[in-house]
Write a protein that holds these residues in place. Sequence first.
Motif, PDB file in Angstrom:
ATOM      1  N   ASP A  74     -18.849  36.355 -10.758  1.00  0.00           N
ATOM      2  CA  ASP A  74     -17.565  36.816 -10.247  1.00  0.00           C
ATOM      3  C   ASP A  74     -17.793  37.573  -8.931  1.00  0.00           C
ATOM      4  O   ASP A  74     -18.042  38.767  -8.938  1.00  0.00           O
ATOM      5  CB  ASP A  74     -16.912  37.715 -11.292  1.00  0.00           C
ATOM      6  CG  ASP A  74     -15.656  38.382 -10.761  1.00  0.00           C
ATOM      7  OD1 ASP A  74     -15.220  39.365 -11.343  1.00  0.00           O
ATOM      8  OD2 ASP A  74     -15.138  37.895  -9.749  1.00  0.00           O
ATOM      9  N   GLN A  75     -17.709  36.822  -7.829  1.00  0.00           N
ATOM     10  CA  GLN A  75     -17.973  37.406  -6.517  1.00  0.00           C
ATOM     11  C   GLN A  75     -16.734  38.109  -6.010  1.00  0.00           C
ATOM     12  O   GLN A  75     -15.720  37.458  -5.717  1.00  0.00           O
ATOM     13  CB  GLN A  75     -18.364  36.287  -5.545  1.00  0.00           C
ATOM     14  CG  GLN A  75     -19.815  35.865  -5.674  1.00  0.00           C
ATOM     15  CD  GLN A  75     -20.655  36.405  -4.541  1.00  0.00           C
ATOM     16  OE1 GLN A  75     -20.497  35.982  -3.423  1.00  0.00           O
ATOM     17  NE2 GLN A  75     -21.530  37.343  -4.834  1.00  0.00           N
ATOM     18  N   GLN A  76     -16.783  39.416  -5.909  1.00  0.00           N
ATOM     19  CA  GLN A  76     -15.635  40.167  -5.418  1.00  0.00           C
ATOM     20  C   GLN A  76     -15.586  40.211  -3.897  1.00  0.00           C
ATOM     21  O   GLN A  76     -14.538  40.503  -3.323  1.00  0.00           O
ATOM     22  CB  GLN A  76     -15.656  41.573  -5.981  1.00  0.00           C
ATOM     23  CG  GLN A  76     -15.535  41.632  -7.503  1.00  0.00           C
ATOM     24  CD  GLN A  76     -15.408  43.053  -7.985  1.00  0.00           C
ATOM     25  OE1 GLN A  76     -14.448  43.759  -7.660  1.00  0.00           O
ATOM     26  NE2 GLN A  76     -16.386  43.498  -8.741  1.00  0.00           N
ATOM     27  N   VAL A  77     -16.727  40.001  -3.262  1.00  0.00           N
ATOM     28  CA  VAL A  77     -16.797  39.937  -1.799  1.00  0.00           C
ATOM     29  C   VAL A  77     -17.446  38.604  -1.452  1.00  0.00           C
ATOM     30  O   VAL A  77     -18.549  38.326  -1.890  1.00  0.00           O
ATOM     31  CB  VAL A  77     -17.612  41.103  -1.215  1.00  0.00           C
ATOM     32  CG1 VAL A  77     -17.745  40.964   0.294  1.00  0.00           C
ATOM     33  CG2 VAL A  77     -16.955  42.433  -1.577  1.00  0.00           C
ATOM     34  N   LYS A  78     -16.736  37.813  -0.659  1.00  0.00           N
ATOM     35  CA  LYS A  78     -17.202  36.453  -0.396  1.00  0.00           C
ATOM     36  C   LYS A  78     -17.412  36.227   1.100  1.00  0.00           C
ATOM     37  O   LYS A  78     -16.523  36.496   1.901  1.00  0.00           O
ATOM     38  CB  LYS A  78     -16.180  35.439  -0.910  1.00  0.00           C
ATOM     39  CG  LYS A  78     -15.921  35.541  -2.406  1.00  0.00           C
ATOM     40  CD  LYS A  78     -14.862  34.557  -2.856  1.00  0.00           C
ATOM     41  CE  LYS A  78     -14.531  34.734  -4.327  1.00  0.00           C
ATOM     42  NZ  LYS A  78     -13.481  33.809  -4.791  1.00  0.00           N
ATOM     43  N   GLN A  79     -18.567  35.729   1.407  1.00  0.00           N
ATOM     44  CA  GLN A  79     -18.851  35.279   2.761  1.00  0.00           C
ATOM     45  C   GLN A  79     -19.176  33.800   2.617  1.00  0.00           C
ATOM     46  O   GLN A  79     -20.283  33.432   2.247  1.00  0.00           O
ATOM     47  CB  GLN A  79     -20.019  36.065   3.364  1.00  0.00           C
ATOM     48  CG  GLN A  79     -19.697  37.540   3.543  1.00  0.00           C
ATOM     49  CD  GLN A  79     -20.876  38.325   4.092  1.00  0.00           C
ATOM     50  OE1 GLN A  79     -21.630  38.948   3.355  1.00  0.00           O
ATOM     51  NE2 GLN A  79     -21.027  38.303   5.398  1.00  0.00           N
ATOM     52  N   ASN A  80     -18.183  32.972   2.849  1.00  0.00           N
ATOM     53  CA  ASN A  80     -18.278  31.567   2.473  1.00  0.00           C
ATOM     54  C   ASN A  80     -19.131  30.727   3.413  1.00  0.00           C
ATOM     55  O   ASN A  80     -19.614  29.659   3.025  1.00  0.00           O
ATOM     56  CB  ASN A  80     -16.876  30.961   2.361  1.00  0.00           C
ATOM     57  CG  ASN A  80     -16.117  31.565   1.192  1.00  0.00           C
ATOM     58  OD1 ASN A  80     -16.685  31.803   0.133  1.00  0.00           O
ATOM     59  ND2 ASN A  80     -14.837  31.828   1.384  1.00  0.00           N
ATOM     60  N   ASP A 121     -14.013  37.644   2.786  1.00  0.00           N
ATOM     61  CA  ASP A 121     -12.834  37.754   1.923  1.00  0.00           C
ATOM     62  C   ASP A 121     -13.182  38.585   0.698  1.00  0.00           C
ATOM     63  O   ASP A 121     -14.333  38.581   0.255  1.00  0.00           O
ATOM     64  CB  ASP A 121     -12.364  36.360   1.479  1.00  0.00           C
ATOM     65  CG  ASP A 121     -11.941  35.500   2.640  1.00  0.00           C
ATOM     66  OD1 ASP A 121     -12.667  34.533   2.955  1.00  0.00           O
ATOM     67  OD2 ASP A 121     -10.902  35.806   3.245  1.00  0.00           O
ATOM     68  N   TYR A 122     -12.200  39.276   0.149  1.00  0.00           N
ATOM     69  CA  TYR A 122     -12.443  40.056  -1.048  1.00  0.00           C
ATOM     70  C   TYR A 122     -11.313  39.837  -2.041  1.00  0.00           C
ATOM     71  O   TYR A 122     -10.206  39.424  -1.683  1.00  0.00           O
ATOM     72  CB  TYR A 122     -12.625  41.552  -0.727  1.00  0.00           C
ATOM     73  CG  TYR A 122     -11.412  42.219  -0.104  1.00  0.00           C
ATOM     74  CD1 TYR A 122     -11.202  42.153   1.273  1.00  0.00           C
ATOM     75  CD2 TYR A 122     -10.507  42.932  -0.877  1.00  0.00           C
ATOM     76  CE1 TYR A 122     -10.104  42.775   1.856  1.00  0.00           C
ATOM     77  CE2 TYR A 122      -9.417  43.566  -0.306  1.00  0.00           C
ATOM     78  CZ  TYR A 122      -9.216  43.474   1.059  1.00  0.00           C
ATOM     79  OH  TYR A 122      -8.129  44.092   1.628  1.00  0.00           O
ATOM     80  N   THR A 123     -11.608  40.107  -3.300  1.00  0.00           N
ATOM     81  CA  THR A 123     -10.615  39.854  -4.347  1.00  0.00           C
ATOM     82  C   THR A 123     -10.139  41.141  -5.032  1.00  0.00           C
ATOM     83  O   THR A 123      -9.059  41.152  -5.615  1.00  0.00           O
ATOM     84  CB  THR A 123     -11.183  38.910  -5.418  1.00  0.00           C
ATOM     85  OG1 THR A 123     -12.372  39.495  -5.973  1.00  0.00           O
ATOM     86  CG2 THR A 123     -11.537  37.553  -4.811  1.00  0.00           C
ATOM     87  N   ASN A 124     -10.919  42.207  -4.950  1.00  0.00           N
ATOM     88  CA  ASN A 124     -10.601  43.444  -5.654  1.00  0.00           C
ATOM     89  C   ASN A 124      -9.619  44.293  -4.851  1.00  0.00           C
ATOM     90  O   ASN A 124      -9.967  44.805  -3.789  1.00  0.00           O
ATOM     91  CB  ASN A 124     -11.894  44.223  -5.922  1.00  0.00           C
ATOM     92  CG  ASN A 124     -11.679  45.454  -6.782  1.00  0.00           C
ATOM     93  OD1 ASN A 124     -10.558  45.910  -6.975  1.00  0.00           O
ATOM     94  ND2 ASN A 124     -12.772  45.982  -7.310  1.00  0.00           N
ATOM     95  N   SER A 125      -8.411  44.461  -5.347  1.00  0.00           N
ATOM     96  CA  SER A 125      -7.389  45.228  -4.633  1.00  0.00           C
ATOM     97  C   SER A 125      -7.708  46.716  -4.550  1.00  0.00           C
ATOM     98  O   SER A 125      -7.087  47.443  -3.767  1.00  0.00           O
ATOM     99  CB  SER A 125      -6.038  45.062  -5.341  1.00  0.00           C
ATOM    100  OG  SER A 125      -5.650  43.720  -5.365  1.00  0.00           O
ATOM    101  N   MET A 126      -8.679  47.176  -5.335  1.00  0.00           N
ATOM    102  CA  MET A 126      -9.043  48.591  -5.317  1.00  0.00           C
ATOM    103  C   MET A 126      -9.975  48.924  -4.147  1.00  0.00           C
ATOM    104  O   MET A 126     -10.174  50.100  -3.840  1.00  0.00           O
ATOM    105  CB  MET A 126      -9.727  48.975  -6.629  1.00  0.00           C
ATOM    106  CG  MET A 126      -8.836  48.859  -7.846  1.00  0.00           C
ATOM    107  SD  MET A 126      -7.436  49.977  -7.747  1.00  0.00           S
ATOM    108  CE  MET A 126      -8.273  51.555  -7.866  1.00  0.00           C
TER     109      MET A 126
END
Lengths: 115, 114
Positions: free
Chosen positions: A1-7, A24-29
Motif C-alpha cells: 500500500d504505497q501512500q506516496v507514489k513516484q510513478n 502523488d499521495y493518497t493519505n489525506s492526513m
Amino acid sequence: DQQVKQNSPSLSVQEGRISILNCDYTNSMFDYFLWYKKYPAEGPTFLISISSIKDKNEDGRFTVFLNKSAKHLSLHIVPSQPGDSAVYFCAASEWSTGANSKLTFGKGITLSVRP
Amino acid sequence: DAGVTQSPTHLIKTRGQHVTLRCSPISGHKSVSWYQQVLGQGPQFIFQYYEKEERGRGNFPDRFSARQFPNYSSELNVNALLLGDSALYLCASSRSGADTGELFFGEGSRLTVL
C-alpha cells in the motif's frame, strides 16, 4: 500500500532545460511534503519542502508545487545542471499530529542531466 | 561540524544472527530516527527516539528494537536475522521531535544477510 507514489522511475533531461519530477499521495492526513536528493554511497539530503497551507515554494533553481485537491506535487528544477543527476525522493509527513520524523517516502526517481 | 555518523558502514551476517547498528547525531540534535531502505525502494520508517524515549514505531516486527543514550546517540538492534533484512539502514537526526520534518541523514549501514 504505497501512500506516496513516484510513478516514473527515471527522467533524462538536457542541461539547461527544465526537469519536472512528479509525486502523488493518497493519505489525506499528510500535511507536510519534502524532496530529498540522494547520490550513490551517500545518505539522502534535504532539498526543499512545502506545507499544505501553501501551493508553491521556491528556493533558487528549485520550486515545489502542491495541488492538494489532486493530491499531487511536483519539483521543478530550472535550469537543470549535470550535478543535479541523482535519485530524488518525495516524502510526506503528518506534521500536525506531531509525527514529524515519520516520513513516508516514494520509491524515488533517477534524474539524469545530459551535458 | 560533523554530520550524522553511522557504524559500521558495511557488514555481512548469516540468518539467525543478531546485529547492532550505531548512530551519532549532529551535535545539538536530540531526535534520532531509523529507516530501512531495501534496493529499489524508498526509505521506510522504523523508529524515532527523542530524549531517550520512543516517539514512533513503524510497521516492523518485534525483532527490531532500538534505544537512545544520554548523549543522544542511538543503537538499532535486529535479532534472528532473515534474508529480507538485507538493506541499507539509515539514521537521521533533527533538533527536536517537533520541527518541520527536515531530517539529516547519515550515509547508512549496508547489511547483507546470507
